[in-house]
Design an enzyme around this catalytic site. Structure first.
Site, PDB file in Angstrom:
ATOM      1  N   GLU A 283       0.889  -1.174   0.000  1.00 39.38           N
ATOM      2  CA  GLU A 283       0.000   0.000   0.000  1.00 39.38           C
ATOM      3  C   GLU A 283       0.915   1.208   0.000  1.00 39.38           C
ATOM      4  OE1 GLU A 283      -2.984  -0.864  -0.413  1.00 39.38           O
ATOM      5  OE2 GLU A 283      -2.768  -2.939   0.224  1.00 39.38           O
ATOM      6  N   CYS A 317      -1.713   9.527   2.686  1.00 41.12           N
ATOM      7  CA  CYS A 317      -1.376   8.914   1.391  1.00 41.12           C
ATOM      8  C   CYS A 317      -2.323   9.301   0.259  1.00 41.12           C
ATOM      9  CB  CYS A 317      -1.310   7.409   1.549  1.00 41.12           C
ATOM     10  SG  CYS A 317      -2.717   6.720   2.417  1.00 41.12           S
TER      11      CYS A 317
HETATM   12  P1  NDP Z   1       9.044   4.702   3.475  1.00 38.07           P
HETATM   13  O1  NDP Z   1       8.770   3.939   2.243  1.00 38.07           O
HETATM   14  O2  NDP Z   1      10.268   5.520   3.547  1.00 38.07           O
HETATM   15  O3  NDP Z   1       9.114   3.706   4.734  1.00 38.07           O
HETATM   16  C1  NDP Z   1       8.084   2.814   5.045  1.00 38.07           C
HETATM   17  C2  NDP Z   1       8.627   1.724   5.949  1.00 38.07           C
HETATM   18  O4  NDP Z   1       9.586   0.952   5.213  1.00 38.07           O
HETATM   19  C3  NDP Z   1       9.377   2.248   7.169  1.00 38.07           C
HETATM   20  O5  NDP Z   1       9.168   1.396   8.262  1.00 38.07           O
HETATM   21  C4  NDP Z   1      10.821   2.175   6.704  1.00 38.07           C
HETATM   22  O6  NDP Z   1      11.740   2.165   7.764  1.00 38.07           O
HETATM   23  C5  NDP Z   1      10.799   0.868   5.951  1.00 38.07           C
HETATM   24  N1  NDP Z   1      11.913   0.657   5.028  1.00 38.07           N
HETATM   25  C6  NDP Z   1      12.689   1.576   4.417  1.00 38.07           C
HETATM   26  N2  NDP Z   1      13.633   0.967   3.644  1.00 38.07           N
HETATM   27  C7  NDP Z   1      13.449  -0.370   3.788  1.00 38.07           C
HETATM   28  C8  NDP Z   1      14.101  -1.530   3.271  1.00 38.07           C
HETATM   29  N3  NDP Z   1      15.146  -1.442   2.428  1.00 38.07           N
HETATM   30  N4  NDP Z   1      13.651  -2.747   3.621  1.00 38.07           N
HETATM   31  C9  NDP Z   1      12.587  -2.875   4.468  1.00 38.07           C
HETATM   32  N5  NDP Z   1      11.953  -1.810   5.016  1.00 38.07           N
HETATM   33  C10 NDP Z   1      12.354  -0.568   4.671  1.00 38.07           C
HETATM   34  O7  NDP Z   1       7.739   5.569   3.747  1.00 38.07           O
HETATM   35  P2  NDP Z   1       7.499   6.668   4.848  1.00 38.07           P
HETATM   36  O8  NDP Z   1       7.735   6.076   6.196  1.00 38.07           O
HETATM   37  O9  NDP Z   1       8.212   7.903   4.464  1.00 38.07           O
HETATM   38  O10 NDP Z   1       5.912   6.878   4.727  1.00 38.07           O
HETATM   39  C11 NDP Z   1       5.316   7.732   3.856  1.00 38.07           C
HETATM   40  C12 NDP Z   1       4.845   7.012   2.604  1.00 38.07           C
HETATM   41  O11 NDP Z   1       3.884   6.012   2.927  1.00 38.07           O
HETATM   42  C13 NDP Z   1       4.132   7.948   1.654  1.00 38.07           C
HETATM   43  O12 NDP Z   1       4.501   7.657   0.335  1.00 38.07           O
HETATM   44  C14 NDP Z   1       2.672   7.618   1.896  1.00 38.07           C
HETATM   45  O13 NDP Z   1       1.822   8.006   0.850  1.00 38.07           O
HETATM   46  C15 NDP Z   1       2.733   6.142   2.087  1.00 38.07           C
HETATM   47  N6  NDP Z   1       1.533   5.624   2.744  1.00 38.07           N
HETATM   48  C16 NDP Z   1       0.641   4.852   2.023  1.00 38.07           C
HETATM   49  C17 NDP Z   1      -0.544   4.425   2.610  1.00 38.07           C
HETATM   50  C18 NDP Z   1      -1.544   3.584   1.860  1.00 38.07           C
HETATM   51  O14 NDP Z   1      -2.434   3.023   2.504  1.00 38.07           O
HETATM   52  N7  NDP Z   1      -1.469   3.454   0.544  1.00 38.07           N
HETATM   53  C19 NDP Z   1      -0.883   4.786   3.989  1.00 38.07           C
HETATM   54  C20 NDP Z   1       0.115   5.582   4.638  1.00 38.07           C
HETATM   55  C21 NDP Z   1       1.274   5.967   4.026  1.00 38.07           C
HETATM   56  P3  NDP Z   1      12.351   3.592   8.293  1.00 38.07           P
HETATM   57  O15 NDP Z   1      11.245   4.352   8.861  1.00 38.07           O
HETATM   58  O16 NDP Z   1      13.330   3.204   9.299  1.00 38.07           O
HETATM   59  O17 NDP Z   1      12.964   4.243   7.084  1.00 38.07           O
END
Ligand code: NDP
Length: 517
Positions: A283, A317
């Site tokens: 998502e 999002c």
């Molecule tokens: P990120 O993609 O940066 O991170 C999401 C999660 O993935 C975090 O826990 C992050 O850890 C982790 N992560 C990062 N790199 C890796 C990796 N290589 N392997 C495994 N896990 C990893 O997103 P954000 O946290 O910045 O969130 C915002 C984004 O989420 C926006 O694009 C938003 O639109 C989307 N979103 C979508 C939703 C939906 O329902 N479609 C709902 C809510 C948000 P860490 O925090 O430590 O970097």
């Protein structure tokens, strides 16, 4: 022309004081907060910690231990043991017992509502009106999936004779060990959306909260233990994405990953998972659009769209970042939207009256400022230029809202910006608006604004987005899928529907022939 309806306003903060129980949880008797592995709080073997801060004033809330490869391995082993024990395993636990534990957990969350609200408000930087709505999702989501779990049986499906002497049937079972990788913008909601369907369908879970907002998942992990979940059924692994998250994605015993976050990271994890056949549901981000037709009240709709654009300061999002308005009402609409944005009260998220708080971290701040500049470079005309805001006595990353006018020839808003940020494009008709809205590679949420509901529905169904709305936006309901098209989601059926529950299971075909030796 109508008069602006001042009742339509942005989500707003009440004053919120830090509960003592939250401070005690954060200070953890003077030790860093550990991860939860096999029911035990663990500091981890890397001897590494990170600080989680209040984005509105940069004060350190807690020090948290980072989980490394050893802890991910241990958690996977604990989850696998908790799942597979032939007598006492979670897989075997009757659904009534699973439901009782889930609902006990919900009651404990409600007992400690203030602590969980404090997590959302201080760790996540949210205003209370939004945090309270998020908190309510815990019960709503749990009750919905408890009901689904009663209705969708696991195990053997109906048997058919598929050939003479050969019976065939489907067999549905949980994956076993599944992981939820959670972003920072809706920690409680997204943890709930992950754990309830995953647990109720019989899986044991690893939760990887975002590095910026680990507190609510750690607190929920403690409540799960208190509720009586067997050790290993729920594990919480705080740490960096590229380290802790990457170890989880690379672990071959993790059979399924539910990821919520940005498209780039989702694409990367999918490639990692594919190397060893771990299934995945994603998502991801959006660049939501709204089409405003000529029969809509430009002032009222401008305020409503402003409210949705600023939900969690635009860090939602599916929120609206691209508006296509009929040129016949464009001038009034633009004036009203500029006025709404310009009047947003910027301030600390726990102070009464705040509507626009600080963004979560410095990376986000730089991304947003750069996107504001690029919008102008690409041909957008600034109605509100954005830039840095000052809040007296607070050191968070505060930014002003940004609004731009554009034309159909210019795509100056191609990527999710994640702030109170929108472009407004006057268009000649609905068809042109639809074509422009659908040009985006994202496809999460879109809306049409009109008095003519029938026409609105017909147009809305032509969005490529997974969620299409008429005279509303950012709505979610249990029982309806919430998922993205294009780079905003998939594979998987989205969240919050029956298919979400079945996504957490695998189906096999079983054929049994007579033994004719
Ligand atoms: P990120 O993609 O940066 O991170 C999401 C999660 O993935 C975090 O826990 C992050 O850890 C982790 N992560 C990062 N790199 C890796 C990796 N290589 N392997 C495994 N896990 C990893 O997103 P954000 O946290 O910045 O969130 C915002 C984004 O989420 C926006 O694009 C938003 O639109 C989307 N979103 C979508 C939703 C939906 O329902 N479609 C709902 C809510 C948000 P860490 O925090 O430590 O970097």
């Amino acid at each position: 022309m109508s008069v602006a309806n001042s009742e339509i306003r942005s989500l707003t903060a009440k004053k919120f004081d830090c509960p003592q129980k939250f401070s005690d949880f954060c200070s953890n008797g003077g030790k860093p907060l550990g991860g939860i592995v096999g029911g035990v709080e663990t500091a981890g073997t890397m001897n590494a910690t990170f600080e989680t801060i209040d984005p509105g004033n940069h004060q350190v809330l807690a020090t948290v231990c980072e989980m490394g490869a050893a802890e991910v391995n241990k958690a996977v082993q604990a989850a696998h043991n908790a799942y597979s024990n032939p007598k006492t395993g979670w897989r075997q636990t009757p659904i009534e017992e699973k439901i009782a534990l889930v609902m006990k957990f919900v009651e404990l969350c409600e007992r400690d509502r203030d602590v969980l609200l404090a997590c959302e408000i201080f760790d996540g930087g949210k205003v209370s009106e939004l945090a309270e709505g998020d908190f309510d999702q815990i019960r709503a989501c749990a009750e919905y999936f408890c009901d689904v779990a009663k209705r969708i049986p696991l195990g053997d499906g109906p048997s058919l004779e598929v050939a003479p002497g050969v019976q065939g049937y489907s067999y549905r079972e949980p994956w076993g060990v599944v992981a939820g990788i959670i972003p920072w913008n809706y920690p409680i909601v997204l943890t709930s959306w992950f754990i309830f369907p995953a647990l109720l369908s019989g899986n044991c879970v690893l939760i990887k909260p975002a590095e910026d907002t680990p507190l609510s998942a750690l607190y929920m992990g403690k409540l799960a233990e208190e509720a009586g979940f067997p050790p290993g059924v729920i594990n919480v692994l705080p740490g960096r994405g590229e380290l802790t998250g990457q170890f989880i994605a690379e672990h071959p015993v993790v059979r399924y990953i539910s990821f919520t976050g940005s498209p780039g990271v989702g694409q990367h994890i999918l490639r990692t998972c594919d190397r060893h056949g771990t299934r995945m549901k994603r998502e991801m981000g959006g660049n939501g659009s709204a089409i405003v037709l000529a029969d809509a009240d430009p002032i009222e709709v401008a305020r409503k769209i402003g409210r949705y654009t600023n939900q969690h300061f635009g860090q939602t999002c599916c929120t609206i970042h691209r508006v296509f308005v009929d040129q016949k009402i464009a001038d009034d609409f633009i004036d009203a939207q500029r006025e709404f944005f310009a009047s947003l009260k910027i301030g600390y998220q726990a102070d009464a009256g705040t509507e626009l708080g600080a963004v979560i971290n410095s990376t986000q701040k730089e991304r947003i400022l750069s996107a504001q500049q690029q919008t102008v470079t690409r041909g957008g005309r600034a109605l509100l230029r954005g830039g840095v805001a000052e809040v007296t006595g607070r050191s968070g990353y505060y930014l002003k809202p940004a609004l731009f006018q554009t034309t159909p020839e210019v795509d100056c808003n191609p990527a999710e910006v994640f702030h109170a940020f929108a472009t407004i494009c006057p268009v000649s008709d609905a068809e042109q608006a639809l074509q422009l809205a659908n040009q985006s590679p994202y496809g999460l949420g879109a809306s049409v604004w009109t008095r003519d509901i029938e026409h609105g529905v017909a147009l809305a169904k032509q969005f490529r987005d997974g969620t299409c709305q008429i005279n509303c936006h950012n709505q979610i309901a249990y029982g309806l899928p919430y998922g993205g098209q294009g780079i905003s989601g998939g594979p998987g059926a989205g969240v919050n529907c029956e298919e979400t529950f079945t996504d957490y299971t695998q189906v096999k075909a079983v054929y049994a022939s007579q033994y004719d030796a």
